[in-house]
Design a protein around this motif. Structure first.
Motif, PDB file in Angstrom:
ATOM      1  N   SER A 204       1.295  12.982   0.373  1.00  0.00           N
ATOM      2  CA  SER A 204       0.902  13.873   1.556  1.00  0.00           C
ATOM      3  C   SER A 204      -0.119  14.379   0.625  1.00  0.00           C
ATOM      4  O   SER A 204      -0.250  15.508  -0.306  1.00  0.00           O
ATOM      5  CB  SER A 204       1.736  14.669   2.146  1.00  0.00           C
ATOM      6  N   VAL A 205      -1.301  14.876   1.593  1.00  0.00           N
ATOM      7  CA  VAL A 205      -2.607  15.315   1.159  1.00  0.00           C
ATOM      8  C   VAL A 205      -1.861  17.342   1.100  1.00  0.00           C
ATOM      9  O   VAL A 205      -1.572  17.598   2.211  1.00  0.00           O
ATOM     10  CB  VAL A 205      -3.722  15.536   1.246  1.00  0.00           C
ATOM     11  N   PRO A 206      -1.814  17.636  -0.031  1.00  0.00           N
ATOM     12  CA  PRO A 206      -0.872  19.162  -0.579  1.00  0.00           C
ATOM     13  C   PRO A 206      -2.081  20.200   0.413  1.00  0.00           C
ATOM     14  O   PRO A 206      -3.441  20.073   0.374  1.00  0.00           O
ATOM     15  CB  PRO A 206      -1.004  19.149  -1.993  1.00  0.00           C
ATOM     16  N   PRO A 207      -1.783  21.201   1.046  1.00  0.00           N
ATOM     17  CA  PRO A 207      -1.860  22.519   1.501  1.00  0.00           C
ATOM     18  C   PRO A 207      -3.684  22.552   1.331  1.00  0.00           C
ATOM     19  O   PRO A 207      -2.678  22.503  -0.222  1.00  0.00           O
ATOM     20  CB  PRO A 207      -0.839  23.095   2.380  1.00  0.00           C
ATOM     21  N   LEU A 208      -3.692  23.500   1.430  1.00  0.00           N
ATOM     22  CA  LEU A 208      -5.294  24.646   0.360  1.00  0.00           C
ATOM     23  C   LEU A 208      -4.427  25.832   0.597  1.00  0.00           C
ATOM     24  O   LEU A 208      -3.434  26.376   1.431  1.00  0.00           O
ATOM     25  CB  LEU A 208      -6.446  24.385   0.985  1.00  0.00           C
ATOM     26  N   GLU A 209      -4.623  26.379  -0.961  1.00  0.00           N
ATOM     27  CA  GLU A 209      -4.367  27.891  -0.780  1.00  0.00           C
ATOM     28  C   GLU A 209      -5.448  28.698  -1.033  1.00  0.00           C
ATOM     29  O   GLU A 209      -5.766  29.606   0.017  1.00  0.00           O
ATOM     30  CB  GLU A 209      -4.381  27.732  -2.409  1.00  0.00           C
TER      31      GLU A 209
ATOM     32  N   PRO B  59       0.715  -1.644  -0.074  1.00  0.00           N
ATOM     33  CA  PRO B  59       0.117  -0.246   0.106  1.00  0.00           C
ATOM     34  C   PRO B  59       1.002   1.122  -0.048  1.00  0.00           C
ATOM     35  O   PRO B  59       2.216   1.282   0.880  1.00  0.00           O
ATOM     36  CB  PRO B  59      -1.175  -0.304   1.128  1.00  0.00           C
ATOM     37  N   THR B  60       0.360   2.636  -0.729  1.00  0.00           N
ATOM     38  CA  THR B  60       0.932   3.682  -0.623  1.00  0.00           C
ATOM     39  C   THR B  60       0.903   4.227   0.374  1.00  0.00           C
ATOM     40  O   THR B  60      -0.376   4.414   0.993  1.00  0.00           O
ATOM     41  CB  THR B  60       0.410   4.588  -1.893  1.00  0.00           C
ATOM     42  N   ILE B  61       1.556   4.590   1.511  1.00  0.00           N
ATOM     43  CA  ILE B  61       1.369   5.463   2.776  1.00  0.00           C
ATOM     44  C   ILE B  61       0.579   6.503   2.213  1.00  0.00           C
ATOM     45  O   ILE B  61       1.686   8.046   1.805  1.00  0.00           O
ATOM     46  CB  ILE B  61       2.117   6.336   3.361  1.00  0.00           C
ATOM     47  N   LEU B  62      -0.350   7.712   2.959  1.00  0.00           N
ATOM     48  CA  LEU B  62      -0.951   8.997   2.595  1.00  0.00           C
ATOM     49  C   LEU B  62      -1.216   9.421   3.767  1.00  0.00           C
ATOM     50  O   LEU B  62      -1.935   8.993   4.576  1.00  0.00           O
ATOM     51  CB  LEU B  62      -2.326   8.874   1.520  1.00  0.00           C
ATOM     52  N   PHE B  63      -0.527  10.633   4.018  1.00  0.00           N
ATOM     53  CA  PHE B  63      -0.312  11.281   5.045  1.00  0.00           C
ATOM     54  C   PHE B  63      -1.806  12.547   5.439  1.00  0.00           C
ATOM     55  O   PHE B  63      -1.886  13.115   4.037  1.00  0.00           O
ATOM     56  CB  PHE B  63       1.191  11.769   5.145  1.00  0.00           C
ATOM     57  N   VAL B  64      -2.696  12.757   5.948  1.00  0.00           N
ATOM     58  CA  VAL B  64      -3.245  13.431   6.280  1.00  0.00           C
ATOM     59  C   VAL B  64      -3.883  14.605   7.110  1.00  0.00           C
ATOM     60  O   VAL B  64      -3.620  13.982   8.332  1.00  0.00           O
ATOM     61  CB  VAL B  64      -4.847  12.860   6.080  1.00  0.00           C
ATOM     62  N   PRO B  65      -2.401  15.518   6.587  1.00  0.00           N
ATOM     63  CA  PRO B  65      -2.553  16.651   7.984  1.00  0.00           C
ATOM     64  C   PRO B  65      -3.618  17.479   8.227  1.00  0.00           C
ATOM     65  O   PRO B  65      -4.691  17.145   7.582  1.00  0.00           O
ATOM     66  CB  PRO B  65      -1.690  17.095   7.309  1.00  0.00           C
ATOM     67  N   GLY B  66      -3.441  17.575   9.408  1.00  0.00           N
ATOM     68  CA  GLY B  66      -4.257  18.400  10.790  1.00  0.00           C
ATOM     69  C   GLY B  66      -5.022  19.766   9.590  1.00  0.00           C
ATOM     70  O   GLY B  66      -4.124  20.128   9.017  1.00  0.00           O
ATOM     71  N   LEU B  67      -5.138  20.758   9.707  1.00  0.00           N
ATOM     72  CA  LEU B  67      -5.403  22.485  10.186  1.00  0.00           C
ATOM     73  C   LEU B  67      -4.466  23.142   9.474  1.00  0.00           C
ATOM     74  O   LEU B  67      -3.871  24.229   8.669  1.00  0.00           O
ATOM     75  CB  LEU B  67      -6.289  22.611  10.786  1.00  0.00           C
ATOM     76  N   ARG B  68      -3.123  22.741  10.365  1.00  0.00           N
ATOM     77  CA  ARG B  68      -2.051  24.043   9.927  1.00  0.00           C
ATOM     78  C   ARG B  68      -1.433  23.037   8.850  1.00  0.00           C
ATOM     79  O   ARG B  68       0.135  23.549   8.985  1.00  0.00           O
ATOM     80  CB  ARG B  68      -1.694  23.555  10.829  1.00  0.00           C
TER      81      ARG B  68
END
Length: 183
Positions: free
Chosen positions: A33-38, A4-13
């Protein structure tokens, strides 16, 4: 079987340079990783859509590794999407239904941006909730309650605060051990 690919899901920071997620991702060459939102950084819908886009870019099995509000992003995503997930490590979820310390969004702001109520349905994939005895963003009994409602195995970590740099975590070697149990 494909690893499996590991996909990191950061919090609001989002991505914090000395956070255990960022440090562990750097050690795992195929991790993403899920990219940060602009824009719309507090929008639950935008965060869930970002997770979904990141998943669409991955072929094969996935293990989600979420922290704090990233846990809530994952849980909200699971309510409306049916892509198979191999497993999830849900580390120190933020209790968004209880007022948080100064400097964090208020319950009213979180409600306004679609975070509340927190989903209570069982997750459609295996999961571990790693909880802290002294997390300022989620009391241990509340983390245990959420783990039970989501059908997750509860892993009690002891007094690790919110498992972030402010609590003294940088590296968190146990994360890799917990991920390995999901493989």
């Amino acid at each position: 079987m494909t690893t499996p690919t590991i996909l990191f899901v950061p919090g609001l920071r989002d991505h914090v340079s000395q956070h255990w997620q960022t440090l562990l991702q750097a050690k795992l060459p195929s991790a993403r990783s899920v990219p940060p939102l602009e824009h719309d950084k507090l929008s639950r819908a935008a965060r869930v859509a970002a997770l979904d886009r990141a998943l669409e870019a991955i072929d094969g099995p996935v293990i989600l590794v979420a922290h704090s509000a990233g846990v809530m992003i994952t849980v909200h995503w699971a309510q409306t999407h049916r892509r198979p997930i191999h497993g999830a490590l849900l580390a120190t979820p933020a209790d968004l239904e209880t007022p948080m310390p100064a400097g964090y969004p208020t319950t009213d702001t979180l409600h306004e941006h679609g975070w509340l109520p927190v989903p209570r349905a069982p997750l459609p994939f295996p999961s571990l909730v790693a909880s802290s005895d002294n997390d300022p963003l989620c009391a241990a009994p509340r983390a245990a309650e959420l783990a039970n409602q989501w059908g997750s195995l509860l892993v009690e970590l002891g007094a690790v605060g919110h498992l972030n740099p402010a609590a003294g975590y940088g590296p968190w070697p146990m994360a890799q051990t917990l991920i390995d149990t999901l493989l």
